[in-house]
Design a protein around this motif. Structure first.
Motif, PDB file in Angstrom:
ATOM      1  N   LYS A   9      99.803  54.802  12.483  1.00  0.00           N
ATOM      2  CA  LYS A   9     100.809  54.915  11.429  1.00  0.00           C
ATOM      3  C   LYS A   9     102.377  54.315  11.977  1.00  0.00           C
ATOM      4  O   LYS A   9     103.115  54.457  11.912  1.00  0.00           O
ATOM      5  N   LEU A  10     101.929  53.298  13.427  1.00  0.00           N
ATOM      6  CA  LEU A  10     103.127  52.452  13.916  1.00  0.00           C
ATOM      7  C   LEU A  10     103.816  52.372  12.724  1.00  0.00           C
ATOM      8  O   LEU A  10     105.375  52.503  12.926  1.00  0.00           O
ATOM      9  N   VAL A  11     103.354  50.343  12.540  1.00  0.00           N
ATOM     10  CA  VAL A  11     104.264  50.056  10.880  1.00  0.00           C
ATOM     11  C   VAL A  11     104.638  51.012  10.752  1.00  0.00           C
ATOM     12  O   VAL A  11     105.770  50.387  10.094  1.00  0.00           O
ATOM     13  N   GLN A  12     103.828  51.675   9.271  1.00  0.00           N
ATOM     14  CA  GLN A  12     104.520  52.662   8.218  1.00  0.00           C
ATOM     15  C   GLN A  12     105.206  53.618   8.504  1.00  0.00           C
ATOM     16  O   GLN A  12     106.773  53.357   8.049  1.00  0.00           O
ATOM     17  N   PHE A  16     109.679  52.779   7.264  1.00  0.00           N
ATOM     18  CA  PHE A  16     110.281  54.156   6.432  1.00  0.00           C
ATOM     19  C   PHE A  16     111.283  54.387   7.354  1.00  0.00           C
ATOM     20  O   PHE A  16     112.863  54.810   6.655  1.00  0.00           O
ATOM     21  N   MET A  17     111.235  54.492   8.613  1.00  0.00           N
ATOM     22  CA  MET A  17     112.790  54.782   9.494  1.00  0.00           C
ATOM     23  C   MET A  17     113.920  53.183   9.075  1.00  0.00           C
ATOM     24  O   MET A  17     115.178  54.516   9.322  1.00  0.00           O
ATOM     25  N   TYR A  18     113.249  52.771   8.951  1.00  0.00           N
ATOM     26  CA  TYR A  18     114.406  51.583   8.704  1.00  0.00           C
ATOM     27  C   TYR A  18     114.980  51.414   7.536  1.00  0.00           C
ATOM     28  O   TYR A  18     115.810  51.064   7.496  1.00  0.00           O
ATOM     29  N   GLY A  19     113.946  52.585   6.599  1.00  0.00           N
ATOM     30  CA  GLY A  19     115.105  52.201   4.989  1.00  0.00           C
ATOM     31  C   GLY A  19     115.410  53.206   4.877  1.00  0.00           C
ATOM     32  O   GLY A  19     116.238  53.079   3.758  1.00  0.00           O
ATOM     33  N   LEU A  20     115.611  54.106   6.082  1.00  0.00           N
ATOM     34  CA  LEU A  20     116.814  55.497   5.652  1.00  0.00           C
ATOM     35  C   LEU A  20     118.463  54.825   6.293  1.00  0.00           C
ATOM     36  O   LEU A  20     118.508  54.124   6.885  1.00  0.00           O
ATOM     37  N   LEU A  37     109.270  52.211  19.563  1.00  0.00           N
ATOM     38  CA  LEU A  37     107.475  51.905  18.507  1.00  0.00           C
ATOM     39  C   LEU A  37     107.002  51.000  18.162  1.00  0.00           C
ATOM     40  O   LEU A  37     105.865  50.041  18.388  1.00  0.00           O
ATOM     41  N   ARG A  38     108.620  49.663  18.001  1.00  0.00           N
ATOM     42  CA  ARG A  38     107.465  48.201  18.018  1.00  0.00           C
ATOM     43  C   ARG A  38     106.650  47.946  19.167  1.00  0.00           C
ATOM     44  O   ARG A  38     106.274  47.062  19.181  1.00  0.00           O
ATOM     45  N   GLU A  45      98.520  45.656  18.563  1.00  0.00           N
ATOM     46  CA  GLU A  45      98.429  44.707  17.994  1.00  0.00           C
ATOM     47  C   GLU A  45      97.078  43.841  19.073  1.00  0.00           C
ATOM     48  O   GLU A  45      96.479  42.751  18.706  1.00  0.00           O
ATOM     49  N   GLU A  46      98.039  43.978  20.243  1.00  0.00           N
ATOM     50  CA  GLU A  46      97.317  42.672  21.302  1.00  0.00           C
ATOM     51  C   GLU A  46      95.661  43.916  21.787  1.00  0.00           C
ATOM     52  O   GLU A  46      94.756  42.476  22.347  1.00  0.00           O
ATOM     53  N   ASP A  47      96.307  44.629  21.879  1.00  0.00           N
ATOM     54  CA  ASP A  47      94.358  45.641  21.850  1.00  0.00           C
ATOM     55  C   ASP A  47      93.618  45.054  20.684  1.00  0.00           C
ATOM     56  O   ASP A  47      92.721  44.678  21.034  1.00  0.00           O
ATOM     57  N   ARG A  48      94.051  44.920  19.578  1.00  0.00           N
ATOM     58  CA  ARG A  48      93.446  44.608  17.938  1.00  0.00           C
ATOM     59  C   ARG A  48      92.469  43.317  18.138  1.00  0.00           C
ATOM     60  O   ARG A  48      91.777  43.417  18.020  1.00  0.00           O
ATOM     61  N   ILE A  49      93.792  42.593  19.037  1.00  0.00           N
ATOM     62  CA  ILE A  49      92.746  40.609  19.293  1.00  0.00           C
ATOM     63  C   ILE A  49      92.262  41.331  20.456  1.00  0.00           C
ATOM     64  O   ILE A  49      91.070  40.327  19.688  1.00  0.00           O
ATOM     65  N   GLU A  50      92.250  42.146  21.162  1.00  0.00           N
ATOM     66  CA  GLU A  50      90.801  41.322  22.246  1.00  0.00           C
ATOM     67  C   GLU A  50      90.000  42.009  21.791  1.00  0.00           C
ATOM     68  O   GLU A  50      88.697  41.797  22.149  1.00  0.00           O
ATOM     69  N   LEU A  51      89.715  43.896  20.837  1.00  0.00           N
ATOM     70  CA  LEU A  51      88.789  44.615  20.434  1.00  0.00           C
ATOM     71  C   LEU A  51      88.370  43.006  19.691  1.00  0.00           C
ATOM     72  O   LEU A  51      86.758  42.168  19.264  1.00  0.00           O
ATOM     73  N   LEU A  52      89.002  41.970  18.684  1.00  0.00           N
ATOM     74  CA  LEU A  52      88.579  40.994  18.644  1.00  0.00           C
ATOM     75  C   LEU A  52      87.502  40.259  18.843  1.00  0.00           C
ATOM     76  O   LEU A  52      86.100  39.246  18.446  1.00  0.00           O
TER      77      LEU A  52
END
Length: 144
Positions: A9-12, A16-20, A37-38, A45-52
């Motif tokens: 949920k980080l990007v979401q 959201f916070m950016y839009g307030l 959070l970024r 994202e780095e971990d996701r690529i490692e999983l790929l």
């Protein structure tokens, strides 16, 4: 005082916070939260690529094979299970150095209680309210 946000949920939450519409102190602490959070989202994202890479077919050099810009995943079910696990892990932001940020973001979220949200924004606002426990008063917290 701590806040836990799922990796998935980080990007979401960042969007959201950016839009307030916030000013002064609330805006400064929102920026700090978004920056924090970024950085966590970048690591996820780095971990996701490692999983790929881990779940992909390899070439003769042991490198993951990429076809048309996509990893050649061997077992999509195993990859998705690992990805689900990664996204379920939580970023924990605890008091200490972050106490004032947590308290200030909580106050900012309370300001938006009467705003009507739809769809993902509604889900994200509700999720943040749960994580920041806006319906609970911390000991020594001022009501505004």
């Amino acid at each position: 005082m701590k806040v836990e946000i799922e990796n998935g949920k980080l990007v979401q939450v960042i969007d959201f916070m950016y839009g307030l519409k916030l000013a002064r102190k609330h805006s400064r602490f929102r920026r700090r939260l978004i920056d924090l959070l970024r950085e966590k989202a970048r690591i996820v994202e780095e971990d996701r690529i490692e999983l790929l890479k881990e779940h992909s077919n390899k070439d003769e050099n042991g490198e993951a094979i990429i076809i048309n810009g996509k990893y050649d995943v061997i077992d999509m079910v195993a990859f998705n299970n690992d990805l689900k696990e990664l996204y379920a892990e939580k970023v924990v932001i605890e008091g200490g150095d972050h106490r004032e940020m947590i308290r200030t973001i909580k106050q900012a979220l309370k300001k938006f209680e009467d705003v009507e949200y739809e769809g993902k924004e509604s889900e994200t606002y509700d999720y943040l309210c749960d994580q920041f426990k806006i319906d609970e008063n911390e000991e020594g917290e001022d009501e505004e």
